[in-house]
Design a protein around this motif. Structure first.
Motif, mmCIF file in Angstrom:
data_model
loop_
_atom_site.group_PDB
_atom_site.id
_atom_site.type_symbol
_atom_site.label_atom_id
_atom_site.label_comp_id
_atom_site.label_asym_id
_atom_site.label_seq_id
_atom_site.Cartn_x
_atom_site.Cartn_y
_atom_site.Cartn_z
ATOM 1 N N VAL A 16 0.691 9.733 0.482
ATOM 2 C CA VAL A 16 1.270 10.915 -0.154
ATOM 3 C C VAL A 16 2.784 10.738 -0.118
ATOM 4 O O VAL A 16 3.340 10.457 0.941
ATOM 5 C CB VAL A 16 0.852 12.206 0.599
ATOM 6 C CG1 VAL A 16 1.538 13.424 0.026
ATOM 7 C CG2 VAL A 16 -0.663 12.360 0.558
ATOM 8 N N PRO A 17 3.457 10.879 -1.266
ATOM 9 C CA PRO A 17 4.900 10.598 -1.321
ATOM 10 C C PRO A 17 5.779 11.728 -0.780
ATOM 11 O O PRO A 17 6.668 12.227 -1.454
ATOM 12 C CB PRO A 17 5.150 10.360 -2.811
ATOM 13 C CG PRO A 17 4.148 11.233 -3.487
ATOM 14 C CD PRO A 17 2.934 11.190 -2.584
ATOM 15 N N SER A 18 5.492 12.136 0.453
ATOM 16 C CA SER A 18 6.308 13.153 1.109
ATOM 17 C C SER A 18 6.102 13.027 2.612
ATOM 18 O O SER A 18 5.153 12.402 3.059
ATOM 19 C CB SER A 18 5.925 14.560 0.643
ATOM 20 O OG SER A 18 4.602 14.857 1.019
ATOM 21 N N VAL A 19 6.999 13.612 3.362
ATOM 22 C CA VAL A 19 6.861 13.627 4.813
ATOM 23 C C VAL A 19 6.281 14.974 5.202
ATOM 24 O O VAL A 19 6.872 16.014 4.933
ATOM 25 C CB VAL A 19 8.230 13.407 5.505
ATOM 26 C CG1 VAL A 19 8.097 13.562 7.008
ATOM 27 C CG2 VAL A 19 8.783 12.036 5.151
ATOM 28 N N ALA A 20 5.098 14.943 5.804
ATOM 29 C CA ALA A 20 4.437 16.185 6.213
ATOM 30 C C ALA A 20 3.915 16.024 7.631
ATOM 31 O O ALA A 20 3.006 15.234 7.874
ATOM 32 C CB ALA A 20 3.299 16.524 5.254
ATOM 33 N N ASN A 69 9.145 4.405 7.647
ATOM 34 C CA ASN A 69 8.990 4.757 6.234
ATOM 35 C C ASN A 69 8.200 6.050 6.011
ATOM 36 O O ASN A 69 7.749 6.313 4.909
ATOM 37 C CB ASN A 69 8.330 3.609 5.479
ATOM 38 C CG ASN A 69 6.940 3.300 5.987
ATOM 39 O OD1 ASN A 69 6.555 3.717 7.068
ATOM 40 N ND2 ASN A 69 6.185 2.561 5.201
ATOM 41 N N GLY A 70 8.021 6.859 7.057
ATOM 42 C CA GLY A 70 7.308 8.122 6.880
ATOM 43 C C GLY A 70 6.529 8.522 8.105
ATOM 44 O O GLY A 70 6.850 8.133 9.216
ATOM 45 N N VAL A 71 5.472 9.288 7.885
ATOM 46 C CA VAL A 71 4.628 9.801 8.957
ATOM 47 C C VAL A 71 3.197 9.333 8.698
ATOM 48 O O VAL A 71 2.713 9.386 7.571
ATOM 49 C CB VAL A 71 4.653 11.345 9.002
ATOM 50 C CG1 VAL A 71 3.721 11.874 10.073
ATOM 51 C CG2 VAL A 71 6.051 11.847 9.220
ATOM 52 N N ILE A 72 2.528 8.903 9.770
ATOM 53 C CA ILE A 72 1.151 8.432 9.661
ATOM 54 C C ILE A 72 0.227 9.432 10.349
ATOM 55 O O ILE A 72 0.514 9.895 11.451
ATOM 56 C CB ILE A 72 0.990 7.050 10.326
ATOM 57 C CG1 ILE A 72 1.903 6.034 9.637
ATOM 58 C CG2 ILE A 72 -0.467 6.594 10.312
ATOM 59 C CD1 ILE A 72 2.052 4.738 10.408
ATOM 60 N N HIS A 73 -0.876 9.752 9.658
ATOM 61 C CA HIS A 73 -1.939 10.549 10.241
ATOM 62 C C HIS A 73 -3.194 9.661 10.180
ATOM 63 O O HIS A 73 -3.639 9.294 9.098
ATOM 64 C CB HIS A 73 -2.162 11.843 9.457
ATOM 65 C CG HIS A 73 -0.941 12.695 9.355
ATOM 66 N ND1 HIS A 73 -0.422 13.384 10.419
ATOM 67 C CD2 HIS A 73 -0.112 12.946 8.307
ATOM 68 C CE1 HIS A 73 0.657 14.044 10.045
ATOM 69 N NE2 HIS A 73 0.870 13.788 8.760
#
Length: 82
Positions: A16-20, A69-73
């Motif tokens: 998903v191209p956002s940080v959540a 490069n972001g957040v991983i779930h």
């Protein structure tokens, strides 16, 4: 049929191209993936789930792993685009 195209579609369906962060997620929210398809987020007392376009639901087993490069779930199974 191009198997590399299929793989690219599956891989980009997981991004998903956002940080959540997990605290940003709400029950029933829909998020658009990099390949343009939609995932539905479920939030309950039991945890967070993700439902793909085919109706398969997976569980988030580890949330909020911050990367450069972001957040991983981390989920317990793969997702498949329609």
């Amino acid at each position: 049929e191009d198997p590399t195209g299929d793989l690219a579609g599956i891989l980009t369906y997981h991004v998903v191209p956002s940080v959540a962060m997990s605290t940003d997620l709400t029950d029933g929210m829909e998020v658009e993936t990099v390949n343009g398809e939609v995932l539905t987020i479920g939030v309950s007392d039991e945890g967070v789930t993700v439902t793909d376009a085919t109706g398969n639901t997976v569980n988030v087993v580890t949330a909020d792993l911050e990367a450069s490069n972001g957040v991983i779930h981390v989920i317990d199974r793969g997702l498949l685009p329609a």
